[in-house]
Design a protein around this motif. Sequence first.
Motif, PDB file in Angstrom:
ATOM      1  N   SER A 174      29.234 102.050 -22.463  1.00 12.03           N
ATOM      2  CA  SER A 174      28.717 101.714 -23.796  1.00 12.03           C
ATOM      3  C   SER A 174      27.353 101.066 -23.684  1.00 12.03           C
ATOM      4  O   SER A 174      27.150 100.187 -22.840  1.00 12.03           O
ATOM      5  CB  SER A 174      29.683 100.758 -24.505  1.00 12.03           C
ATOM      6  N   TYR A 222      24.112 107.012 -27.575  1.00 13.57           N
ATOM      7  CA  TYR A 222      25.110 108.018 -27.239  1.00 13.57           C
ATOM      8  C   TYR A 222      24.575 108.951 -26.153  1.00 13.57           C
ATOM      9  O   TYR A 222      23.363 109.105 -25.986  1.00 13.57           O
ATOM     10  CB  TYR A 222      25.513 108.813 -28.481  1.00 13.57           C
ATOM     11  N   SER A 239      34.317  94.155 -24.236  1.00 11.68           N
ATOM     12  CA  SER A 239      33.842  95.240 -23.403  1.00 11.68           C
ATOM     13  C   SER A 239      32.887  96.183 -24.099  1.00 11.68           C
ATOM     14  O   SER A 239      31.704  96.145 -23.874  1.00 11.68           O
ATOM     15  CB  SER A 239      34.984  96.029 -22.779  1.00 11.68           C
ATOM     16  N   ASN A 240      33.380  97.080 -24.935  1.00 10.90           N
ATOM     17  CA  ASN A 240      32.485  98.172 -25.315  1.00 10.90           C
ATOM     18  C   ASN A 240      32.261  98.270 -26.811  1.00 10.90           C
ATOM     19  O   ASN A 240      31.997  99.343 -27.333  1.00 10.90           O
ATOM     20  CB  ASN A 240      33.051  99.496 -24.793  1.00 10.90           C
ATOM     21  N   GLU A 241      32.325  97.147 -27.481  1.00 13.79           N
ATOM     22  CA  GLU A 241      32.235  97.194 -28.928  1.00 13.79           C
ATOM     23  C   GLU A 241      30.966  96.546 -29.443  1.00 13.79           C
ATOM     24  O   GLU A 241      30.371  95.692 -28.809  1.00 13.79           O
ATOM     25  CB  GLU A 241      33.421  96.466 -29.534  1.00 13.79           C
ATOM     26  N   LYS A 242      30.608  96.959 -30.653  1.00 14.44           N
ATOM     27  CA  LYS A 242      29.472  96.344 -31.322  1.00 14.44           C
ATOM     28  C   LYS A 242      29.816  94.897 -31.657  1.00 14.44           C
ATOM     29  O   LYS A 242      30.916  94.587 -32.093  1.00 14.44           O
ATOM     30  CB  LYS A 242      29.184  97.077 -32.634  1.00 14.44           C
ATOM     31  N   PHE A 295      23.807  99.730 -26.032  1.00 15.24           N
ATOM     32  CA  PHE A 295      23.329  99.347 -27.352  1.00 15.24           C
ATOM     33  C   PHE A 295      21.903  98.821 -27.257  1.00 15.24           C
ATOM     34  O   PHE A 295      21.499  98.274 -26.230  1.00 15.24           O
ATOM     35  CB  PHE A 295      24.201  98.226 -27.951  1.00 15.24           C
ATOM     36  N   SER A 342      23.565 102.018 -31.497  1.00 10.45           N
ATOM     37  CA  SER A 342      24.304 102.370 -30.292  1.00 10.45           C
ATOM     38  C   SER A 342      23.558 103.529 -29.629  1.00 10.45           C
ATOM     39  O   SER A 342      22.782 104.234 -30.277  1.00 10.45           O
ATOM     40  CB  SER A 342      25.729 102.809 -30.639  1.00 10.45           C
ATOM     41  N   ASP A 350      27.830  97.649 -21.297  1.00  9.64           N
ATOM     42  CA  ASP A 350      29.148  97.093 -20.960  1.00  9.64           C
ATOM     43  C   ASP A 350      29.348  97.108 -19.455  1.00  9.64           C
ATOM     44  O   ASP A 350      28.754  97.893 -18.734  1.00  9.64           O
ATOM     45  CB  ASP A 350      30.264  97.874 -21.662  1.00  9.64           C
TER      46      ASP A 350
END
Lengths: 110, 114
Positions: free
Chosen positions: A32, A51, B99-102, A34, A49, A91
Amino acid sequence: RKEVEQDPGPFNVPEGATVAFNCTYSNSASQSFFWYRQDCRKEPKLLMSVYSSGNEDGRFTAQLNRASQYISLLIRDSKLSDSATYLCVVDQTGANNLFFGTGTRLTVIP
Amino acid sequence: DTEVTQTPKHLVMGMTNKKSLKCEQHMGHRAMYWYKQKAKKPPELMFVYSYEKLSINESVPSRFSPECPNSSLLNLHLHALQPEDSALYLCASSQQGPSNEKLFFGSGTQLSVL
């Protein structure tokens, strides 16, 4: 090697210019990505984000290059209001954590 | 306006004081975070609560004590701080977990320790 590395800048660009920032990350398993924007003395706010296929939101384009382990942010037609610090966030898979880069400071000048 | 609310916005305290920072969100998020940010540095993670349980403590000194009374509230209790603890303290939340979230940040508490 730091988990996430960014050129701190500052980047000083004229209004209307196109500017690009890169950010490298060390963990090849990261999933992930951002870009956050932070104005002086304010909280970070999610810009977009990133992708795998790349994504665009108006004047902003984000790209991911897994082979070289970097992400990029392109800003077209810079506005004065784009002046801020741009934070790259990645992440750390398995560590339940997000790592912040040191940020790249952008100043758009009239 | 941010949907994560932090109070107070500014705090000045002496090294012998006890104070608390408060954070509230009503987005139904199940993970809440405390970050510390020094000037011209990125935010540094301090604590993560996931489903009201402390899931990450990044080796933070015991003079910082987090508390999560319910899924909407997060406190940070401060006691016997040092001048080097002066910083912007940011609360954040995310939908499910780390972990992998906004992340959604509050506007922060600017803390000065004298």
